[in-house]
Scaffold this active site. Structure first.
Site, PDB file in Angstrom:
ATOM      1  N   ASP A  80       5.397  -7.831   8.075  1.00 21.89           N
ATOM      2  CA  ASP A  80       4.439  -7.052   8.155  1.00 21.89           C
ATOM      3  C   ASP A  80       3.372  -7.424   9.231  1.00 21.89           C
ATOM      4  OD1 ASP A  80       2.915  -5.633   6.632  1.00 21.89           O
ATOM      5  OD2 ASP A  80       1.927  -6.871   5.516  1.00 21.89           O
ATOM      6  N   HIS A  81       2.608  -5.872   9.702  1.00 24.44           N
ATOM      7  CA  HIS A  81       1.433  -6.505  10.968  1.00 24.44           C
ATOM      8  C   HIS A  81       1.481  -6.647  11.696  1.00 24.44           C
ATOM      9  CE1 HIS A  81      -1.893  -4.194   8.822  1.00 24.44           C
ATOM     10  NE2 HIS A  81      -1.069  -4.786   7.889  1.00 24.44           N
ATOM     11  N   GLY A 179      -7.748  -5.628   0.884  1.00 24.80           N
ATOM     12  CA  GLY A 179      -8.889  -6.574   0.733  1.00 24.80           C
ATOM     13  C   GLY A 179      -9.541  -5.372  -0.454  1.00 24.80           C
ATOM     14  N   GLY A 207      -3.082  -1.107   1.902  1.00 23.38           N
ATOM     15  CA  GLY A 207      -4.685  -2.145   0.764  1.00 23.38           C
ATOM     16  C   GLY A 207      -4.527  -1.230  -0.156  1.00 23.38           C
ATOM     17  N   SER A 209      -4.322  -2.899  -2.983  1.00 25.26           N
ATOM     18  CA  SER A 209      -4.991  -3.434  -4.340  1.00 25.26           C
ATOM     19  C   SER A 209      -6.290  -2.443  -4.602  1.00 25.26           C
ATOM     20  CB  SER A 209      -5.489  -5.078  -3.764  1.00 25.26           C
ATOM     21  OG  SER A 209      -4.554  -5.202  -3.001  1.00 25.26           O
ATOM     22  N   ASN A 228       1.715  -1.219  -0.428  1.00 24.22           N
ATOM     23  CA  ASN A 228       1.384  -2.775   0.574  1.00 24.22           C
ATOM     24  C   ASN A 228       0.484  -2.944  -0.402  1.00 24.22           C
ATOM     25  OD1 ASN A 228       3.124  -2.071   3.075  1.00 24.22           O
ATOM     26  ND2 ASN A 228       2.427  -3.101   3.727  1.00 24.22           N
ATOM     27  N   THR A 231      -3.865  -8.537  -1.953  1.00 20.37           N
ATOM     28  CA  THR A 231      -4.894  -9.237  -2.445  1.00 20.37           C
ATOM     29  C   THR A 231      -4.528  -9.580  -3.981  1.00 20.37           C
ATOM     30  OG1 THR A 231      -6.385  -8.329  -0.989  1.00 20.37           O
ATOM     31  CG2 THR A 231      -7.578  -9.216  -2.838  1.00 20.37           C
TER      32      THR A 231
HETATM   33  P1  13P Z   1      -4.680  -5.591  -0.058  1.00 17.91           P
HETATM   34  O1  13P Z   1      -4.327  -6.859   0.510  1.00 17.91           O
HETATM   35  O2  13P Z   1      -5.965  -4.717  -0.065  1.00 17.91           O
HETATM   36  O3  13P Z   1      -3.579  -4.552  -1.230  1.00 17.91           O
HETATM   37  O4  13P Z   1      -2.937  -4.321   1.268  1.00 17.91           O
HETATM   38  C1  13P Z   1      -2.349  -5.080   1.849  1.00 17.91           C
HETATM   39  C2  13P Z   1      -1.838  -4.384   2.880  1.00 17.91           C
HETATM   40  O5  13P Z   1      -2.088  -3.916   3.121  1.00 17.91           O
HETATM   41  C3  13P Z   1      -0.542  -6.034   3.283  1.00 17.91           C
HETATM   42  O6  13P Z   1      -0.273  -5.431   4.757  1.00 17.91           O
END
Ligand code: 13P
Length: 298
Positions: A80-81, A179, A207, A209, A228, A231
């Protein structure tokens, strides 16, 4: 069954559901993801943030790969990232065949060049690449609306970017944040619809979550086939540890680990239902996935 990310995403896209990609940091996280996916007969992705890679290095990658191979449901392993060519090489050398080459902190021109170079490298290994343009923020507080707008994915730029860098999937920024959402989430669906009309490739939403059910299902209808999640799973883990360690009846180490796995698995199961992937494992048992599994076992 270790499966390719592209197969997972394309099958999900064709059948209008999405794959949950869950960030993991250790054995407990991996167990939670696989346990939840197996119980739900769902395909799933294990993903490693660069901080997790830095922490666990090749042994953590090996744990993910081996757990994916032994799972009874299709699982892919993803970096990831990643903003680092060195990390991308480490992941590729360790067998990972799904990489997010994240040039989004760079200027648009630099992002294009970084992503194109990393994609060429990954493709040499037979790996697929997710990229991002626009930039998802994790600390939205303090950003003005204009700044926020400037960081959203521009559909015309996305088209140019994808053709230039030859990526396999695209993470879009349409109001999603990493987050906790500090205010109720607002996703720019007309923007997503435009991107989807212009681009014929799997779309990814980071994101996830805190996103409500209606936004998840609308995103899926508009072409998102990977979400994804980090959090909410981390929170469940930390809270379970805190409760078990600080609770009135002290437990032993493995009991505590078991409680933490169960707490994470509960969150993951809820997400798999929201993403519509429950009961879909059999759709991924394609000749490609079977031959990869046979190759891996030989
Ligand atoms: P969250 O932490 O908001 O669930 O996002 C996770 C994410 O996008 C990891 O790449």
């Amino acid at each position: 069954m270790l499966t390719s990310t592209q197969e997972l995403l394309e099958t999900a896209r064709r059948n209008v559901y999405a794959i949950g990609a869950f960030n993991v940091y250790n054995l407990e996280g991996v167990k939670a993801v696989i346990t939840a996916a197996e119980a739900a007969s769902s395909p799933v992705m294990l993903q490693l943030h660069p901080s997790a890679l830095k922490y666990g290095k090749a042994p953590l990658v090996a744990l993910c790969m081996e757990s994916a191979r032994r799972a009874t449901v299709p699982v892919s392993v993803h970096l990831d990232h990643s903003t680092s060519a060195q990390d991308i090489r480490l992941a590729l050398e360790s067998g990972v065949r799904s990489i997010m080459a994240d040039g989004s902190p760079l200027s648009y021109e630099e992002n294009r060049a970084f992503t194109r170079d990393m994609t060429a490298l990954c493709h040499e290994y037979g790996a697929v690449v997710e990229a991002e343009i626009g930039r998802i923020s994790g600390t939205e507080d303090g950003l003005t609306i204009a700044e926020k707008e400037a960081k959203m994915t521009d559909p015309d730029q996305a088209l140019e970017f994808v053709h230039f860098a030859k990526v396999d999937s695209l993470a879009v920024t349409i109001g999603n944040v990493h987050g906790e959402y500090k205010s109720p989430p607002r996703l720019d669906f007309p923007r997503l619809e435009k991107i989807r009309r212009m681009l014929d490739l799997p779309l990814v939403l980071h994101g996830a979550s805190g996103l409500p059910e209606d936004m998840i299902s609308r995103s899926i209808q508009l072409g998102v086939c990977k979400f994804n999640v980090n959090t909410e799973v981390r929170q469940a883990y930390m809270e379970a540890l805190k409760d078990e360690i600080c609770g009135d009846s002290p437990k032993d180490l493995l009991e505590i680990a078991g409680e933490a796995i169960a707490a994470m698995a509960e969150v993951i199961t809820d997400k798999l239902h929201l993403f519509g992937s429950v009961g879909k494992a059999h759709l991924h048992e394609t000749p490609y996935a079977r031959s990869l599994a046979a190759y891996e076992q030989a």
